[in-house]
Design a protein around this motif. Sequence first.
Motif, PDB file in Angstrom:
ATOM      1  N   VAL A 176       0.718  -0.933   0.181  1.00 29.97           N
ATOM      2  CA  VAL A 176       0.063  -0.124   0.150  1.00 29.97           C
ATOM      3  C   VAL A 176       0.628   1.182  -0.292  1.00 29.97           C
ATOM      4  O   VAL A 176       0.329   2.600   0.454  1.00 29.97           O
ATOM      5  CB  VAL A 176      -1.139   0.140   0.753  1.00 29.97           C
ATOM      6  CG1 VAL A 176      -1.708  -0.913   1.286  1.00 29.97           C
ATOM      7  CG2 VAL A 176      -0.358  -0.784   2.375  1.00 29.97           C
ATOM      8  N   ALA A 177       1.986   1.127  -0.624  1.00 30.26           N
ATOM      9  CA  ALA A 177       3.326   1.887  -0.613  1.00 30.26           C
ATOM     10  C   ALA A 177       2.226   3.508  -2.124  1.00 30.26           C
ATOM     11  O   ALA A 177       1.106   2.892  -2.389  1.00 30.26           O
ATOM     12  CB  ALA A 177       4.414   1.376  -0.917  1.00 30.26           C
ATOM     13  N   PRO A 178       3.434   4.415  -1.774  1.00 30.98           N
ATOM     14  CA  PRO A 178       2.461   5.360  -2.560  1.00 30.98           C
ATOM     15  C   PRO A 178       2.780   5.049  -3.792  1.00 30.98           C
ATOM     16  O   PRO A 178       3.520   4.627  -4.239  1.00 30.98           O
ATOM     17  CB  PRO A 178       3.190   7.011  -2.107  1.00 30.98           C
ATOM     18  CG  PRO A 178       3.237   6.185  -1.494  1.00 30.98           C
ATOM     19  CD  PRO A 178       3.700   4.821  -0.134  1.00 30.98           C
ATOM     20  N   LEU A 186      -2.859   0.780  -2.481  1.00 28.99           N
ATOM     21  CA  LEU A 186      -3.358   2.105  -1.520  1.00 28.99           C
ATOM     22  C   LEU A 186      -3.904   3.518  -2.173  1.00 28.99           C
ATOM     23  O   LEU A 186      -5.558   3.658  -1.998  1.00 28.99           O
ATOM     24  CB  LEU A 186      -1.530   3.038  -2.084  1.00 28.99           C
ATOM     25  CG  LEU A 186      -2.794   4.154  -1.395  1.00 28.99           C
ATOM     26  CD1 LEU A 186      -2.861   4.701   0.840  1.00 28.99           C
ATOM     27  CD2 LEU A 186      -0.681   5.198  -1.241  1.00 28.99           C
ATOM     28  N   ALA A 187      -4.232   2.850  -3.840  1.00 32.12           N
ATOM     29  CA  ALA A 187      -5.744   3.519  -4.868  1.00 32.12           C
ATOM     30  C   ALA A 187      -6.759   3.105  -4.487  1.00 32.12           C
ATOM     31  O   ALA A 187      -7.952   3.530  -4.366  1.00 32.12           O
ATOM     32  CB  ALA A 187      -5.664   2.467  -6.099  1.00 32.12           C
ATOM     33  N   ALA A 188      -6.918   1.741  -4.510  1.00 28.67           N
ATOM     34  CA  ALA A 188      -7.979   0.629  -4.305  1.00 28.67           C
ATOM     35  C   ALA A 188      -8.595   0.460  -1.811  1.00 28.67           C
ATOM     36  O   ALA A 188      -9.621   0.768  -1.806  1.00 28.67           O
ATOM     37  CB  ALA A 188      -7.290  -1.023  -3.709  1.00 28.67           C
ATOM     38  N   THR A 228     -13.392  -5.382   4.849  1.00 30.83           N
ATOM     39  CA  THR A 228     -13.236  -4.084   3.692  1.00 30.83           C
ATOM     40  C   THR A 228     -11.386  -4.477   3.012  1.00 30.83           C
ATOM     41  O   THR A 228     -11.550  -4.290   2.395  1.00 30.83           O
ATOM     42  CB  THR A 228     -13.968  -3.080   3.147  1.00 30.83           C
ATOM     43  OG1 THR A 228     -15.362  -3.780   3.069  1.00 30.83           O
ATOM     44  CG2 THR A 228     -13.829  -2.276   1.851  1.00 30.83           C
ATOM     45  N   LEU A 229     -11.645  -3.869   4.260  1.00 29.57           N
ATOM     46  CA  LEU A 229      -9.815  -4.058   4.506  1.00 29.57           C
ATOM     47  C   LEU A 229      -9.506  -4.939   3.981  1.00 29.57           C
ATOM     48  O   LEU A 229      -8.171  -4.865   3.238  1.00 29.57           O
ATOM     49  CB  LEU A 229      -9.418  -2.957   5.942  1.00 29.57           C
ATOM     50  CG  LEU A 229      -7.353  -3.374   6.132  1.00 29.57           C
ATOM     51  CD1 LEU A 229      -7.131  -2.424   5.285  1.00 29.57           C
ATOM     52  CD2 LEU A 229      -7.664  -3.066   7.230  1.00 29.57           C
ATOM     53  N   ASN A 230      -9.483  -6.039   4.451  1.00 30.23           N
ATOM     54  CA  ASN A 230      -9.523  -7.468   4.911  1.00 30.23           C
ATOM     55  C   ASN A 230      -8.927  -7.946   3.106  1.00 30.23           C
ATOM     56  O   ASN A 230      -7.798  -8.422   2.648  1.00 30.23           O
ATOM     57  CB  ASN A 230      -9.451  -8.636   5.276  1.00 30.23           C
ATOM     58  CG  ASN A 230      -9.299  -7.690   6.948  1.00 30.23           C
ATOM     59  OD1 ASN A 230      -7.956  -7.945   7.517  1.00 30.23           O
ATOM     60  ND2 ASN A 230      -9.633  -9.386   6.977  1.00 30.23           N
ATOM     61  N   SER A 231     -10.315  -7.523   2.325  1.00 33.48           N
ATOM     62  CA  SER A 231     -10.089  -8.108   1.231  1.00 33.48           C
ATOM     63  C   SER A 231      -9.400  -7.409  -0.148  1.00 33.48           C
ATOM     64  O   SER A 231      -9.177  -7.782  -1.007  1.00 33.48           O
ATOM     65  CB  SER A 231     -11.846  -7.671   0.782  1.00 33.48           C
ATOM     66  OG  SER A 231     -12.326  -6.400   0.496  1.00 33.48           O
ATOM     67  N   ILE A 232      -8.698  -6.481   0.519  1.00 38.71           N
ATOM     68  CA  ILE A 232      -8.349  -5.297  -0.505  1.00 38.71           C
ATOM     69  C   ILE A 232      -6.696  -5.920  -0.172  1.00 38.71           C
ATOM     70  O   ILE A 232      -5.562  -5.795  -0.736  1.00 38.71           O
ATOM     71  CB  ILE A 232      -8.308  -3.789  -0.311  1.00 38.71           C
ATOM     72  CG1 ILE A 232      -9.722  -3.456  -1.007  1.00 38.71           C
ATOM     73  CG2 ILE A 232      -6.754  -2.880  -1.090  1.00 38.71           C
ATOM     74  CD1 ILE A 232      -9.630  -2.160  -0.194  1.00 38.71           C
TER      75      ILE A 232
END
Length: 400
Positions: free
Chosen positions: A39-41, A46-48, A82-86
């Motif tokens: 999830v780095a820039p 991160l976009a998701a 939701t967080l986990n699914s991403i």
Amino acid sequence: MLRIGLTGGMGAGKSTVARILADLGAVIIDSDLIAREVVAPGTEGLAALVSAFGADILAADGGLDRQALAAKAFADDTSRATLNSITHPLVGKRTAELIAAAPGDAIVVQDIPLLVENGLAPLMNLVIVVDVAAETRVRRLVEFRGVTESDARARIAAQATDEQRRAVADVLLDNSGEPAVVEEAVRRLWRERLVPFEHNLRTGTPARRTEIRLVPANPEWAVQAQRLIARLWVACGSAASRIDHIGSTSVPELPAKDVIDLQITVADLAAADGLRDALGAAGFPARPEVTEDTPRPTPQDPAGTDVALWTKRYHQSADPGRRANVHVRVAGSPGQEYALLFRDWLRADAAARAEYLEVKRAAEAKAAGATGAEATLAYVDVKEPWFAAAYPRMLAWRDR
């Protein structure tokens, strides 16, 4: 390659244990670090997250504001899901890449905070749980990480319970004392269990002991068997119709050798042979020299002489810290049915248990002083006549 799962509650000290293992030569795959990486820039991760939770989870520099995300993602079960699914699929993909890049003789330690929550324990050859009481973990999070007490308690409550972690733990490391104590425990574990386990796994060598010795019944045998069965199910998939804990360790209150016997039931011997490599990779190398049980009178073989009916495939655990025998038998074969009936009879009949224990003690005495195959043969020679004589009584109990 030996795959170790390392987990524990927040504040338990997993990072300390991982650091010691890294110093000893383990390849560490840190799920938290990977979770940051994905999830780095500029990443799709991160976009998701921004799409799901809003642009206000971003810091001024465009990176992820983890506290802002946590405030939203941990607010309720739906947001957490939701967080986990991403993040979980992205972490899984990167983890697989790192495992594939590790040397073939590596001891790979996967530091996974949510190992229990995500059902990953059966995928590992061994699971280490760093164990510290919840109140001690709360204090550590407040004192050393600057987390508020309410936040610490909320995060701990959102994770697996101590009991759930202990249920999957092949090794439970108490990290409530001085740092030197847990370090010595980790070094001993590395030297006495992990290094030999990796060697055995890589070379297809079962872990063996030479002596025959009965020990008092251990209530943990049933729990340990279920952990092994979970790994066997992953290895076998649909090729197995059932996997059972059998033998003396499956009978409560019965002293036994500290070896867990398990039975995998398959449709035919071709299916049994097809499982050889998968079982070996799971930590249960084949013993190809053992291909059959001792024939004894059964309805399928009244004379007790048809060796073909008693054919099986046999594996043993490579883990020196948890010896186990795995018998792969065909559904409906005499050996497959006998193993289950014998277990159930002993569980139900206290007199039969007591009688069998006397036979076992006589066998132990005969094997005393012998080692290896000689000890095993001496032990079996005493028990086999009793097995044959007991069979009609087992049938009478079943059909009563």
